[in-house]
Design an enzyme around this catalytic site. Structure first.
Site, PDB file in Angstrom:
ATOM      1  N   GLU A 261       0.815  -1.259  -0.023  1.00 21.02           N
ATOM      2  CA  GLU A 261       0.005   0.097  -0.002  1.00 21.02           C
ATOM      3  C   GLU A 261       0.918   1.330   0.085  1.00 21.02           C
ATOM      4  O   GLU A 261       0.502   2.316  -0.538  1.00 21.02           O
ATOM      5  CB  GLU A 261      -0.942   0.255   1.220  1.00 21.02           C
ATOM      6  CG  GLU A 261      -1.717  -1.171   1.216  1.00 21.02           C
ATOM      7  CD  GLU A 261      -2.674  -1.433  -0.028  1.00 21.02           C
ATOM      8  OE1 GLU A 261      -2.845  -0.503  -0.848  1.00 21.02           O
ATOM      9  OE2 GLU A 261      -2.844  -2.612  -0.139  1.00 21.02           O
TER      10      GLU A 261
ATOM     11  N   HIS B  69       2.076   1.965  -3.284  1.00 23.04           N
ATOM     12  CA  HIS B  69       0.757   2.529  -4.159  1.00 23.04           C
ATOM     13  C   HIS B  69       1.060   4.353  -4.234  1.00 23.04           C
ATOM     14  O   HIS B  69       0.362   4.745  -4.791  1.00 23.04           O
ATOM     15  CB  HIS B  69      -0.160   2.252  -3.648  1.00 23.04           C
ATOM     16  CG  HIS B  69      -0.902   1.066  -4.427  1.00 23.04           C
ATOM     17  ND1 HIS B  69      -0.967   0.796  -5.778  1.00 23.04           N
ATOM     18  CD2 HIS B  69      -1.579  -0.197  -3.956  1.00 23.04           C
ATOM     19  CE1 HIS B  69      -1.478  -0.430  -6.219  1.00 23.04           C
ATOM     20  NE2 HIS B  69      -1.799  -0.918  -4.872  1.00 23.04           N
TER      21      HIS B  69
HETATM   22 ZN   LIG Z   1      -2.718  -2.908  -4.711  1.00 20.57          ZN
END
Ligand SMILES: [Zn+2]
Length: 1003
Positions: free
Chosen positions: A457, A460
């Site tokens: 995450e 990202h």
């Molecule tokens: Zn992802």
């Protein structure tokens, strides 16, 4: 988004699918009629073709302007787009209407011929059209003629809706949203108002945007009340103006009310019971991919980036969180307060997030960013690991990407009821509790999971948030990259977590899935909501990560990082396509490698190559072909990959400097070795996304070398040989006897990667035999496993273990031993259990009434999530039919077991002989309810279907599955996963036919 956690946190043990494959050719989107059982052998999955036919042009060849659409549609005689379309769900597209009207299905051939003829006619008409001096954007060509009326759908109120495409027009862009929300957590509704500053780029009479499931009270445009139209099937609303809107900025205001969603997307309500037994409620969001439109009207496509200012009204007992830091809290009357958040950076709608809850937090600063972890108050002891980990990883990424995380805060929030593993909302990452919280008795494997999800995450925040794919067809740019970066960052920051072996398993998993004909290219055209949902699969995630690894291993030191850094710098806050990334990497490559030429072959073809190696002295002939588990239909496949082949030989094989590279771009090529060698092993450490087959001598030499001294090859190479030979056996290229020949060396093996791979492969075969009631063969397989792994099983301790690698090894071995009842390994363990063995021990305990009852009690009262998860898996592994039925019902209705766990429950139950048919019946009978909870096409649905069907290997089950899926119509018959399921059953059938006899004589 992280999807892995829908299932057990042990990916290799949970893959029940894609084993013994054959080839289907695909799905036909037109196929809707239940009277045509799905036959994967003669149809082609080409979701986009019909749409191309409609548009008559490639996806981005035109400005997506209404007039443009109108013109091209008219040219193509789109009278089939009748108004009945508004009866259909959002899933409906031109495609379906086009074909479903006919009373009998045209054959594939007819359809292909039809398509070709139409395309030809369309092309000719278009040439004429251009010759006549018109183009699709000139004002002179916009006039509609009478036939045009038929292509627009009807709005809810009966008026014509002024837009007829799932994608929004490009004439109007959002610039800034002011969003004000007031959720009422007592009656589970919310009031909202959104004020959107829009920029009109091309003169237009319409503004079209997304909105779903809301009651719009009033809309104004530049202060004047305006009338709006709604077309529900595509979740669009439109504002029609009598005159063209001139270029410039305007303000669109909409006030509305809606229910807090009771599914897992949009602005949804969630609850949990605290340790005092009191139910507490909260509201949170999950917008990716298509649910921001359920919380506020918006231009809900990733390329419509904009800034956002959010205000949230709440009761004083709650806190609220959003992407940005809070600026001010204002007291309102009635004990309410309003939080206002800073204006956001330029970002896509799917990354917007807000939460109203009673959470507590801990914080720490990294550089200019305040990092906080939030959880329910009862779990405040479990947040520290996540905080420390997030801080270390943030430091790593800040330095790796040479672009600092741009926000002044980063929140990580554990949500009690959450479907995905986690979601990367900018500045406000949401997680399942299991993927963020670590308690005092969590094992290093639990930590590996939490660390992986956080690393994913956080990656990202750059790949996805800072630079976003233009459209969902390139979802892999987000997901493949975040997945790859999670391995790179953990390898560097937490070397003890043995993430490398995990990544190898992930690559094997991706290969297995991609060897099915129902797979799809990494970059795939998508248009319907279901197709967007379906992109969240192992091709976008795991194959995406695998091809990035292959590229990084091909580039010389530091080039990958440098190229990526330049790419982020160049495209930050905007949108990109795959090509942009390849170009940035080509620019830094010193070896003059055309990255885009090489990588396009990996993103545009589905599947991957099989490289066949034939050696004669120092002359090595290399041939590539598309590897499909059903090889029979692959002869006319002319796909060629640019393969950066790597190899080692007996001269030098273990050190990384031994690796040699050969670029294979043609179908066949010859490699001349400098010296004679005893053996060659290609695809060193399985860094490349392909598998390798050798001629008889080649295999013999390798098998001989392993028997003599297995350490001549790295453990990853040994694991890869095992993986590849099982795959080759499934495709029929080598006999099962050959597999067993290679496996002979395994008695000496003690490394995690090869042992877990071998157990996984044998376990799959065992389960198929078991489900077919081939009891004799199943028991012979048990003896085979005992014979080959028994002493290693015996050597495992039940003591505290700190090495992740050793834990993974022993839990694989002991779990296998316990599930097959080998040598009473699992007698009684009443005392303390190391947490990595809890699941194994619990599963044994769950087989008695007393044990099951205790576990259920534990499940209900535990506030430790990893433990709870293992308890649930154990409960679902019961062989007692009544308990199986109970647990299926409870997890679907969410009463005693959270609905988020339903895919895990199905997966676990399907592993056992006692449960798998009940689970299949349950899925069939409750399909409507299941698809209300989980979107059609979503990874939860993918997992449920594969778990329920992937162990069928008989004609009866095949027909049953075909009939069921055909009967689904709009509720799922067209999903790619359905084709995968059918293909898998057929492959299982074929493998059984071909190998049952061999097994009789060889086991
Ligand atoms: Zn992802």
């Amino acid at each position: 988004m992280d999807k892995t956690l829908v299932l057990a946190p042990q990916p290799r043990n949970m893959i029940e699918n894609s084993m013994f494959e054959e080839e289907p050719d695909v799905v036909d989107l037109a196929k809707e009629s239940p009277s045509y059982p799905i036959d994967t052998d003669n149809v082609v999955y080409e979701p986009r073709s019909s749409r191309l036919l409609v548009r008559g042009l490639g996806e981005n060849d035109l400005d997506e302007d209404e007039e443009d659409y109108e013109s091209s549609a008219r040219l193509l005689g789109m009278s089939f787009m009748n108004r009945s379309s508004n009866q259909r769900s959002a899933a409906s597209s031109y495609i379906r209407q086009h074909y479903s009207g006919s009373c009998s299905m045209p054959s594939t051939k007819t359809m292909v011929v039809g398509v070709v003829v139409l395309v030809l006619v369309a092309s000719m008409l278009m040439v004429l059209y251009f010759l006549l001096g018109c183009n699709f954007t000139t004002a002179g060509c916009q006039k509609t003629n009478s036939t045009m009326d038929s292509i627009y759908p009807n709005s809810t109120n009966g008026e014509l809706f002024p837009w007829a495409d799932l994608r929004l027009p490009c004439s109007v862009h959002p610039v800034h949203y002011n969003i004000t929300l007031h959720p009422d957590l007592t009656i589970m509704t919310f009031q909202g108002s959104v004020s959107i500053l829009v920029q009109v780029l091309n003169e237009t009479k319409n503004i079209v945007l997304h909105s779903s499931d809301m009651n719009i009270i009033k809309a104004t445009f530049d202060g004047k009340e305006v009338h709006f139209l709604e077309y529900k099937p595509w979740q669009q609303i439109a504002f029609k103006f009598p005159e063209d809107l001139k270029k410039g900025q305007y303000v669109l205001n909409i006030t509305y009310t809606a229910n807090l969603s009771s599914s897992y997307d949009g602005f949804y309500n969630s609850s949990y019971v605290d340790t005092n037994g009191i139910k507490r409620v909260l509201a949170a969001t999950q917008f990716e991919p298509l649910a921001a439109r359920k919380a506020f009207p918006c231009f809900d496509e990733p390329a419509f980036k904009s800034t956002f200012t959010i205000k949230m009204t709440r009761e004083s007992k709650y806190i609220s969180l959003s992407n940005m830091p809070k600026v001010i809290t204002t007291d309102l009357k009635n004990g309410l307060e309003e939080d206002e958040f800073e204006k956001s950076v330029n970002m896509s709608t799917y990354l917007v997030a807000f939460i109203v809850a009673d959470f507590i937090s801990v914080s720490k600063n990294v550089s200019k960013t305040k990092v906080s972890v939030y959880a329910v108050p009862d779990k405040k002891e479990q947040v520290q690991y996540a905080l420390d980990t997030a801080c270390k990883l943030l430091e790593f990424y800040n330095s790796f990407f040479k672009n600092e995380y741009p926000l002044s805060k980063l929140d990580l929030v554990a949500i009690p009821d959450f479907l995905a593993g986690a979601m990367e909302n900018w500045g406000l990452i949401t997680f399942r509790e299991t993927t963020l919280l670590v308690g005092s008795n969590s094992s290093a494997i639990d930590k590996q999971l939490v660390t992986s999800v956080i690393a994913h995450e956080l990656a990202h925040q750059w790949f996805g948030n800072l630079v976003t794919m233009q459209w969902w067809n390139d979802l892999w740019l987000n997901e493949g990259f975040a997945t790859y970066m999670q391995y790179i960052s953990i390898e560097s920051v937490f070397p003890g977590l043995d993430i490398d072996t995990e990544f190898l398993n992930v690559r094997f998993k991706a290969l297995a899935k991609d060897a099915l004909n129902s797979s799809h290219p990494v970059s795939t055209v998508v248009s319907t909501p279901e197709q967007v949902e379906e992109m969240f699969d192992s091709v976008s995630y795991e194959k995406g990560a695998s091809i990035l690894l292959m590229l990084n291993a091909t580039l010389t030191d530091g080039e990958f990082q440098k190229g990526v850094t330049q790419y982020l710098q160049k495209y930050k806050l905007s949108n990109t396509k795959s090509e942009n990334l390849w170009n940035s990497l080509s620019q830094v490559s010193k070896q003059n490698l055309s990255v885009s030429e090489m990588m396009n072959t990996w993103t545009v073809h589905k599947g991957f190559p099989l490289v066949t190696v034939k050696r004669s002295g120092t002359q090595v002939t290399l041939t590539q072909e598309h590897f499909l588990l059903n090889a029979e239909n692959s002869t006319d496949d002319s796909s060629l990959w640019h393969i950066p082949l790597t190899y080692v030989s007996d001269k030098c094989s273990v050190l990384s400097s031994c690796k040699q590279v050969f670029h294979l771009k043609e179908k066949t090529a010859t490699l001349k070795l400098p010296d004679q060698v005893k053996w060659l092993k290609f695809n060193v450490r399985s860094d490349g996304f392909y598998i390798v087959h050798y001629d008889e001598e080649g295999w013999k030499d390798l098998i001989g070398a392993l028997k003599e001294d297995m350490n001549v090859l790295s453990c990853k190479d040994r694991a890869a040989l095992i993986n590849n030979i099982f795959a080759l056996s499934r495709s029929g290229k080598v006999s099962f006897r050959q597999v067993l020949n290679l496996m002979d060396y395994i008695r000496n093996e003690n490394e995690t990667a090869p042992v877990t791979e071998a157990l996984f492969q044998l376990g799959q075969i065992y389960r198929l035999l078991d489900k077919r009631s081939e009891l004799d063969l199943a028991s012979r397989m048990t003896s085979y496993i005992e014979d080959h792994f028994g002493s290693l099983m015996e050597n495992q301790s039940w003591d505290l273990e700190t090495s992740v690698s050793k834990m993974t090894l022993r839990s694989a071995l002991l779990e296998m031993a316990c599930s097959l009842n080998i040598r009473n390994f699992c007698v009684v363990i009443d005392s303390w259990i190391p947490s990595d063995l809890m699941r194994t021990v619990f599963k044994v305990a769950a087989q008695t009434d007393e044990g099951w009852g205790k576990l259920l009690d534990m499940y209900k009262h535990s506030i430790n999530d990893p433990e709870k998860h293992k308890t649930l898996e154990a409960l679902a592994s019961t062989q007692d039919v009544w308990k199986i039925i109970w647990i299926l019902q409870k997890s679907l209705d969410g009463s005693e077991i959270q609905t988020q766990e339903f895919p895990l429950v199905i997966n676990t139950i399907c592993k056992s002989f006692a449960g798998y048919l009940y689970a299949w019946d349950f899925v069939k009978e409750n399909w409507d309810k299941i698809t209300q909870k989980f979107s059609v096409g979503s990874f939860a649905i993918q997992s449920i279907i594969m778990s329920a069907t992937s162990q069928f290997s008989t004609k009866t089950h095949l027909v049953e599955a075909q009939n069921f899926f055909s009967s689904l119509g709009m509720k799922g018959s067209q999903m790619r996963i359905v084709q995968e399921a059918i293909e898998t059953i057929k492959l299982n059938m074929r493998w059984m036919e071909n190998n049952l006899n061999t097994l009789q004589s060889w086991l």
